[in-house]
Write a protein that holds these residues in place. Structure first.
Motif, PDB file in Angstrom:
ATOM      1  N   LYS A  96       0.717  -1.279  -0.017  1.00  0.00           N
ATOM      2  CA  LYS A  96       0.022  -0.117   0.000  1.00  0.00           C
ATOM      3  C   LYS A  96       0.811   1.472   0.231  1.00  0.00           C
ATOM      4  N   LYS A  97       2.024   1.186   0.891  1.00  0.00           N
ATOM      5  CA  LYS A  97       2.732   2.404   0.799  1.00  0.00           C
ATOM      6  C   LYS A  97       3.460   2.551  -0.518  1.00  0.00           C
ATOM      7  N   ASN A  98       3.662   1.703  -1.445  1.00  0.00           N
ATOM      8  CA  ASN A  98       4.181   1.900  -2.558  1.00  0.00           C
ATOM      9  C   ASN A  98       3.269   2.008  -3.748  1.00  0.00           C
ATOM     10  N   LYS A  99       2.146   1.832  -3.488  1.00  0.00           N
ATOM     11  CA  LYS A  99       1.002   1.549  -4.513  1.00  0.00           C
ATOM     12  C   LYS A  99       0.993   2.655  -5.400  1.00  0.00           C
ATOM     13  N   GLY A 100       1.169   3.877  -4.992  1.00  0.00           N
ATOM     14  CA  GLY A 100       1.123   5.146  -5.722  1.00  0.00           C
ATOM     15  C   GLY A 100       2.135   5.284  -6.883  1.00  0.00           C
ATOM     16  N   SER A 101       3.287   5.008  -6.459  1.00  0.00           N
ATOM     17  CA  SER A 101       4.254   4.746  -7.500  1.00  0.00           C
ATOM     18  C   SER A 101       4.275   3.697  -8.310  1.00  0.00           C
ATOM     19  N   LEU A 102       3.651   2.687  -8.031  1.00  0.00           N
ATOM     20  CA  LEU A 102       3.402   1.181  -8.768  1.00  0.00           C
ATOM     21  C   LEU A 102       2.429   1.509  -9.914  1.00  0.00           C
ATOM     22  N   LEU A 103       1.451   2.096  -9.537  1.00  0.00           N
ATOM     23  CA  LEU A 103       0.231   2.658 -10.462  1.00  0.00           C
ATOM     24  C   LEU A 103       0.882   3.675 -11.590  1.00  0.00           C
ATOM     25  N   GLU A 104       1.684   4.573 -10.910  1.00  0.00           N
ATOM     26  CA  GLU A 104       2.134   5.776 -11.799  1.00  0.00           C
ATOM     27  C   GLU A 104       2.895   4.947 -12.848  1.00  0.00           C
ATOM     28  N   SER A 105       4.060   4.055 -12.574  1.00  0.00           N
ATOM     29  CA  SER A 105       4.874   3.337 -13.513  1.00  0.00           C
ATOM     30  C   SER A 105       4.144   2.650 -14.405  1.00  0.00           C
ATOM     31  N   GLU A 106       3.259   1.652 -13.746  1.00  0.00           N
ATOM     32  CA  GLU A 106       2.647   0.707 -14.896  1.00  0.00           C
ATOM     33  C   GLU A 106       1.505   1.644 -15.564  1.00  0.00           C
ATOM     34  N   THR A 107       0.911   2.701 -15.376  1.00  0.00           N
ATOM     35  CA  THR A 107       0.336   3.498 -16.204  1.00  0.00           C
ATOM     36  C   THR A 107       0.949   4.102 -17.298  1.00  0.00           C
ATOM     37  N   GLU A 108       2.407   4.651 -17.036  1.00  0.00           N
ATOM     38  CA  GLU A 108       3.050   5.072 -17.978  1.00  0.00           C
ATOM     39  C   GLU A 108       3.659   4.009 -19.224  1.00  0.00           C
ATOM     40  N   TYR A 109       3.771   2.765 -18.632  1.00  0.00           N
ATOM     41  CA  TYR A 109       4.531   1.586 -19.483  1.00  0.00           C
ATOM     42  C   TYR A 109       2.952   1.336 -20.394  1.00  0.00           C
ATOM     43  N   LEU A 110       1.805   1.383 -19.646  1.00  0.00           N
ATOM     44  CA  LEU A 110       0.602   0.889 -20.700  1.00  0.00           C
ATOM     45  C   LEU A 110       0.251   2.035 -21.715  1.00  0.00           C
ATOM     46  N   LYS A 111       0.628   3.213 -21.212  1.00  0.00           N
ATOM     47  CA  LYS A 111       0.377   4.361 -22.364  1.00  0.00           C
ATOM     48  C   LYS A 111       1.133   4.229 -23.437  1.00  0.00           C
ATOM     49  N   LYS A 112       2.249   3.707 -23.221  1.00  0.00           N
ATOM     50  CA  LYS A 112       3.394   3.601 -24.451  1.00  0.00           C
ATOM     51  C   LYS A 112       2.996   2.398 -25.082  1.00  0.00           C
ATOM     52  N   SER A 120      -6.486  -9.765 -16.279  1.00  0.00           N
ATOM     53  CA  SER A 120      -5.993  -9.789 -14.742  1.00  0.00           C
ATOM     54  C   SER A 120      -6.464 -11.201 -14.112  1.00  0.00           C
ATOM     55  N   ASP A 121      -5.234 -11.975 -13.772  1.00  0.00           N
ATOM     56  CA  ASP A 121      -5.554 -13.250 -13.171  1.00  0.00           C
ATOM     57  C   ASP A 121      -4.752 -13.114 -11.708  1.00  0.00           C
ATOM     58  N   SER A 122      -5.170 -12.689 -10.672  1.00  0.00           N
ATOM     59  CA  SER A 122      -6.410 -12.145 -10.257  1.00  0.00           C
ATOM     60  C   SER A 122      -6.548 -10.800  -9.646  1.00  0.00           C
ATOM     61  N   SER A 123      -5.268 -10.203  -9.909  1.00  0.00           N
ATOM     62  CA  SER A 123      -5.157  -8.784  -8.941  1.00  0.00           C
ATOM     63  C   SER A 123      -6.188  -7.712  -9.449  1.00  0.00           C
ATOM     64  N   SER A 124      -6.813  -6.855  -8.544  1.00  0.00           N
ATOM     65  CA  SER A 124      -7.772  -5.825  -8.661  1.00  0.00           C
ATOM     66  C   SER A 124      -6.931  -4.586  -9.159  1.00  0.00           C
ATOM     67  N   LEU A 125      -5.786  -4.413  -9.040  1.00  0.00           N
ATOM     68  CA  LEU A 125      -4.867  -3.034  -9.341  1.00  0.00           C
ATOM     69  C   LEU A 125      -4.852  -2.694 -10.914  1.00  0.00           C
ATOM     70  N   PRO A 126      -4.866  -3.886 -11.820  1.00  0.00           N
ATOM     71  CA  PRO A 126      -4.862  -3.378 -13.093  1.00  0.00           C
ATOM     72  C   PRO A 126      -6.207  -2.773 -13.571  1.00  0.00           C
ATOM     73  N   PHE A 127      -7.343  -2.815 -12.900  1.00  0.00           N
ATOM     74  CA  PHE A 127      -8.376  -2.176 -13.085  1.00  0.00           C
ATOM     75  C   PHE A 127      -8.671  -0.802 -12.866  1.00  0.00           C
ATOM     76  N   ARG A 128      -7.718  -0.476 -11.829  1.00  0.00           N
ATOM     77  CA  ARG A 128      -7.497   1.073 -11.679  1.00  0.00           C
ATOM     78  C   ARG A 128      -7.071   1.566 -12.997  1.00  0.00           C
ATOM     79  N   ILE A 129      -5.947   1.153 -13.552  1.00  0.00           N
ATOM     80  CA  ILE A 129      -5.328   1.570 -14.778  1.00  0.00           C
ATOM     81  C   ILE A 129      -6.350   1.387 -15.787  1.00  0.00           C
ATOM     82  N   SER A 130      -6.888   0.461 -16.092  1.00  0.00           N
ATOM     83  CA  SER A 130      -7.566   0.118 -17.195  1.00  0.00           C
ATOM     84  C   SER A 130      -9.031   1.139 -17.209  1.00  0.00           C
ATOM     85  N   SER A 131      -9.340   1.487 -16.056  1.00  0.00           N
ATOM     86  CA  SER A 131     -10.634   2.493 -16.020  1.00  0.00           C
ATOM     87  C   SER A 131      -9.892   3.689 -16.367  1.00  0.00           C
TER      88      SER A 131
END
Length: 371
Positions: A96-112, A120-131
């Motif tokens: 949770k402490k590192n979640k913000g930076s993880l979301l930011e880096s994964e979002t940037e990767y997926l934008k490219k 997703s199998d079966s994490s919820s975090l990718p749905f934050r980015i997909s949304s």
């Protein structure tokens, strides 16, 4: 259909998630030569390295790339049969402490990357980015982590469960496998067929291929990514004259005196090894249950700790599988005869969903989502 790129986030909790998701992606890529995939998983490359390159993996591996991304915490395991909930709580807080930076880096990767679909199998975090990125999203699994965490009473688990529930609600479509816990946090769900790798050989062909001897019973040890401490076994009771222990793929390396009666077969097509074996000794998990069903191999299962999925898997084992429970004491002292006889003689009535084509269900759902 046009070229499609799938970005798949796969849990590193054991090998069951990567086993089934990679199988589905391989089969879909075989059927769609223009499609490609990225797999984000702590275990993706490791698992793929264990696969037989002469099979389907060798035909499509050039269209798959791997990233070692951890998108969920899962449950920290002491080994295959024991969980460490205190360490899990600590990992949740760290995640949770590192979640913000993880979301930011994964979002940037997926934008490219610009995938057409986030899987997703079966994490919820990718749905934050997909949304956020307005990319269609698909859940695949037999449980959601909010359900698992809600089972435990501590405030850390309870609060995190609520947080994950909100993330799952952002998913466009949940594909729910058989052998499932209740999936309530995903708004739109669809029940699909049993997903798992299948053998290519008959039982006779598989036994010949692996050099299994006539008149010998072969017990496949399937304790997955976390293994089992071989020092728990009472090796003075081990009699290899009529039995063999089989270790396949990237299973743990067993340590026994002289390794008598222990067969190790790396880089195999695991479902063929499963079919060749007379029994599989395991803790209940989705992956081994699905693959044992397709291989037709009886299951001897033991306790795996206080994990809420266990109840649902055992219910299926008792009614739908040639199976029998074996206690830790009987497992570790090599008293396997009674459980083996019970497994063979058990009456079964498999779920009709086991006969459905899960790969077709998944592919049809992807095409529908991308319309």
């Amino acid at each position: 259909m046009k070229k499609i790129h799938i970005s798949a986030f796969v849990s590193g909790h054991g090998f069951g998630h990567i086993s089934r998701s990679l199988e589905a992606i391989l089969q879909i890529l075989i059927q769609n030569p223009e499609w490609t995939a990225t797999i984000h998983s702590p275990r993706g490359q490791e698992f793929a390295n264990s696969l037989d390159v002469s099979g389907i993996w060798g035909k499509v591996k050039n269209r798959i790339q791997f990233r070692k991304t951890k998108s969920d915490v899962g449950i920290v395991q002491k080994d295959s049969l024991g969980m460490d909930l205190d360490s899990t709580e600590s990992e949740i807080l760290e995640f949770k402490k590192n979640k913000g930076s993880l979301l930011e880096s994964e979002t940037e990767y997926l934008k490219k990357e610009k995938p057409d679909l986030i899987w997703s199998d079966s994490s919820s975090l990718p749905f934050r980015i997909s949304s956020d990125l307005k990319i269609p999203s698909l859940f695949l699994g037999n449980f959601t982590w909010d359900y698992i965490y809600s089972y435990y009473e501590s405030s850390i688990f309870q609060k995190y469960s609520e947080e994950l529930k909100e993330e799952y609600s952002l998913c466009d479509l949940g594909l729910v496998l058989p052998l499932s816990c209740p999936v309530t946090s995903i708004r739109q769900t669809k029940n699909i067929g049993l997903l798992g790798r299948k053998p290519n050989l008959s039982k006779e062909e598989a036994r010949r291929y692996y050099g299994f001897e006539e008149g010998i019973e072969y017990y496949l040890f399937s304790f997955g990514a976390y293994g089992i401490d071989s020092s728990h076994f009472d090796w003075k009771e081990w009699d290899p004259s009529k039995r063999r222990i089989v270790i396949g793929g990237i299973e743990w390396k067993i340590e026994a005196k002289n390794n008598l009666g222990i067969v190790t077969i790396p880089n195999c097509h695991y479902p063929d090894l499963l079919r060749a074996s007379d029994f599989v000794l395991t803790k209940p998990g989705y992956g081994i249950l699905s693959e044992s069903y397709f291989a037709g191999t009886p299951i001897l299962y033991t306790d795996r700790g206080n994990f809420p999925e266990y109840k649902y898997l055992v219910e299926a084992l008792q009614s739908q599988y040639k199976s029998s429970y074996i206690s830790h004491n009987d497992l570790f002292s090599f008293h396997w005869e009674e459980a083996s006889k019970s497994a063979i003689s058990s009456n079964v009535d498999p779920d009709p969903r086991f006969q459905k084509d899960a790969i077709q269900d998944i592919q049809d759902s992807i095409i529908e989502l991308l319309k």
